[in-house]
Design an enzyme around this catalytic site. Structure first.
Site: not given
Length: 586
Positions: A256, A298
């Site tokens: 993330d 990501e």
């Protein structure tokens, strides 16, 4: 190759990244600490995972295959609990799923948690969803079905009630150095250099925390404290976390917010070289102790900034980074193409998505749990339009229902006056929600198939977001829930409607998906896409394996550049229907 052999072979690559990150630290002491950790976690690795390690080291491109299709969902929205998800493994198998991403599975902070991405404990499951023992059983069931389980690993920040943060608040100097704390003046100076991720709902990049004696760096929300990756103890702690999770049966990590990891004065603190060194070091360490594990970045950044997330050659040979990277720009381009009835931006992104290194693949998708972020493609659009902002604003307005549009999207964290993002399920954005006639519904089904074809024909690990296969429309009821009303992205995070799978709409979408999946497998298409010329503004051509795929973004039919047999229908054709897909053999 044994773990010790992998350690000896890959150690130079790992030590190189650590030296770049921590040049002032005692390198030998840090290496001894990391090597001991790798040996300890490898010794604890279950036999089933060790067998998977051996198989995947022997077949390093296992995830770059024509049959690699994925599925992404929230546990509670899909099955209620981890065991509820396990009860529906047959659904994944019916879709040909080889990769399952369970969103926001780990224990989140109490109260607002950014949809579960403010993690309070990386090594525990959110209690209302189940336990880690439940996850291990699910992972085993999925492995038997050849489905790899992915979990989110938030590298940039922890929740403010994580045990590290609690210790820091209590005055523990070891854990206080896990975070970045500045005085008011320095925080204001740095804040002026930095863009804001959520300027409406969470303005600024710092939060005053009296217990910490200053302003804590909080890029996203005040309750998400950015980690201080300049501290090697943070690296060791996060590596330990990743290795323990891999031993629980997770085969992939969605990393993330990777673009934000390193903080450097005088920069926007995004996509800095050190952020890549961190991920390359994690990759090298996992390649030693848990090589069956995939890393997925990501990195929601312009296409030009994406290639380094796969790895680069820094003069010591190629240094791999992530196995997978989201092709976010392709997703955005598909919706721009529909709004404009133009293939210009999709063609630009397809052309820019080629040239992947060996052992790398895109993760492609038509929709996901997040908004459609328009800014990510501004740089790509500048190559074909001197006023990209105006062009994207027009596309966003169309998806928000302007000009008698068939789309039913909603602006993300904005009244529409600021170009930010758009919320909405695939079905609502493509016209299912607004359709009142058979013709309108047929057009919406075609648009859904077109976007799925863009995702699948582009060769990456094509992933379906929960409910899109059932044609689920926007969930406006989120606004009546005080816990969710402030976050517009819940609009496209509905509960799975299992009864909807038996509707004509779901059967149509599933049949179209199956034909596209089978066509890609037959073509052998996988990995990076290649554009094909068409000489028609609304017609996109993609080379997928041995085949030629054409996508018509216009509301009228068009002639094809070449005639041939369509794998999707089995019939010869020389024209393509409005919003149509033609998959020509050979």
């Amino acid at each position: 190759m044994t773990m010790q052999q992998r350690l000896e072979a890959i150690a130079p690559r790992l030590r190189r990244q650590l030296a770049r990150l921590y040049p002032a630290h005692d390198r030998d002491a840090l290496w001894a600490q990391v090597a001991a950790l790798l040996r300890a976690r490898a010794a604890e690795r279950p036999a089933a995972m060790q067998a998977l390690d051996i198989a995947r080291v022997a077949d390093p491109d296992w995830f770059v295959r024509a049959d690699m299709l994925g599925y992404s969902t929230y546990v509670d929205r899909f099955g209620g609990t981890v065991d509820g998800v396990a009860a529906h493994v047959d659904h994944f198998e019916s879709l040909g799923t080889r990769y399952l991403h369970l969103l926001a599975l780990l224990k989140a902070r109490d109260g607002d948690s950014d949809g579960g991405f403010a993690v309070a404990d990386y090594l525990a499951v959110e209690p209302r969803l189940g336990t880690m023992a439940d996850v291990e059983r699910l992972a085993g069931r999925l492995r038997a079905a050849r489905i790899s389980l992915c979990v989110d690993l938030a590298l940039n920040h922890t929740a403010d009630d994580h045990r590290w943060a609690k210790a820091a608040r209590a005055g523990d100097p070891f854990y206080r150095d896990f975070y970045i704390v500045l005085d008011a003046g320095e925080a204001a100076t740095r804040d002026a250099e930095l863009p804001q991720v959520f300027p409406t709902t969470a303005p600024g990049n710092f939060t005053h925390v009296p217990d910490m004696g200053g302003h804590v760096w909080t890029t996203f929300y005040p309750f998400q404290w950015d980690l201080n990756w300049r501290n090697p103890n943070v690296f060791v702690a996060m590596l330990d976390t990743a290795l323990r999770l891999a031993n629980h049966g997770f085969e992939a990590f969605r990393l993330d917010s990777t673009a934000f990891l390193w903080k450097q004065p005088g920069t926007d603190c995004r996509n800095l070289p050190e952020a890549h060194y961190i991920v390359r070091a994690l990759r090298a360490a996992l390649d030693i102790a848990a090589p069956a594990t995939l890393l997925k970045a990501e990195a929601i950044v312009p296409t030009a900034f994406v290639p380094p997330y796969f790895g680069v050659d820094e003069g010591e040979g190629f240094e791999p980074e992530c196995h997978l990277v989201y092709n976010n720009s392709l997703m955005v381009a598909g919706w721009v193409g529909l709004a404009e009835q133009s293939a210009a931006l999709p063609a630009t992104i397809v052309a820019a998505s080629g040239g992947l290194p060996a052992g790398a693949n895109w993760l492609s998708y038509a929709r996901c749990h997040d908004d459609i972020g328009w800014a990510a493609v501004l740089g790509d659009l500048r190559a074909i339009d001197p006023a990209p902002g105006e062009r994207l604003a027009a596309a966003a307005a169309f998806l928000h229902g302007a000009d008698h549009s068939w789309a039913r999207g909603v602006p993300f964290q904005s009244d529409g006056a600021v170009l930010h993002g758009s919320n909405g399920t695939m079905a609502s954005l493509a016209g299912i929600e607004a359709a009142t006639t058979d013709a309108a519904r047929e057009a919406a089904f075609r648009r859904i198939a077109l976007l799925n074809a863009l995702t699948i024909a582009s060769g990456g690990l094509a992933t379906t977001y929960m409910g899109d296969e059932a044609g689920l429309t926007n969930d406006y009821g989120y606004a009546d829930d005080p816990a969710r009303a402030h976050e517009g992205r819940w609009l496209h995070r509905p509960d799975m409607d299992w009864a909807a799978l038996d509707t004509p709409a779901a059967r149509r979408i599933a049949a179209d998906l199956a034909r596209l999946r089978d066509a890609r497998i037959a073509s052998g298409g996988a990995g990076a896409p290649a554009p094909l010329p068409t000489d028609q503004p609304a017609l996109l051509g993609i080379r997928c394996g041995t085949d030629r795929v054409y996508l018509n973004f216009a509301a009228h039919d068009l002639p094809l550049p070449v005639a041939g047999r369509d794998r999707l229908t089995g019939a010869p054709c020389d024209r393509i229907a409005a919003w149509g897909v033609t998959w020509l053999e050979g």
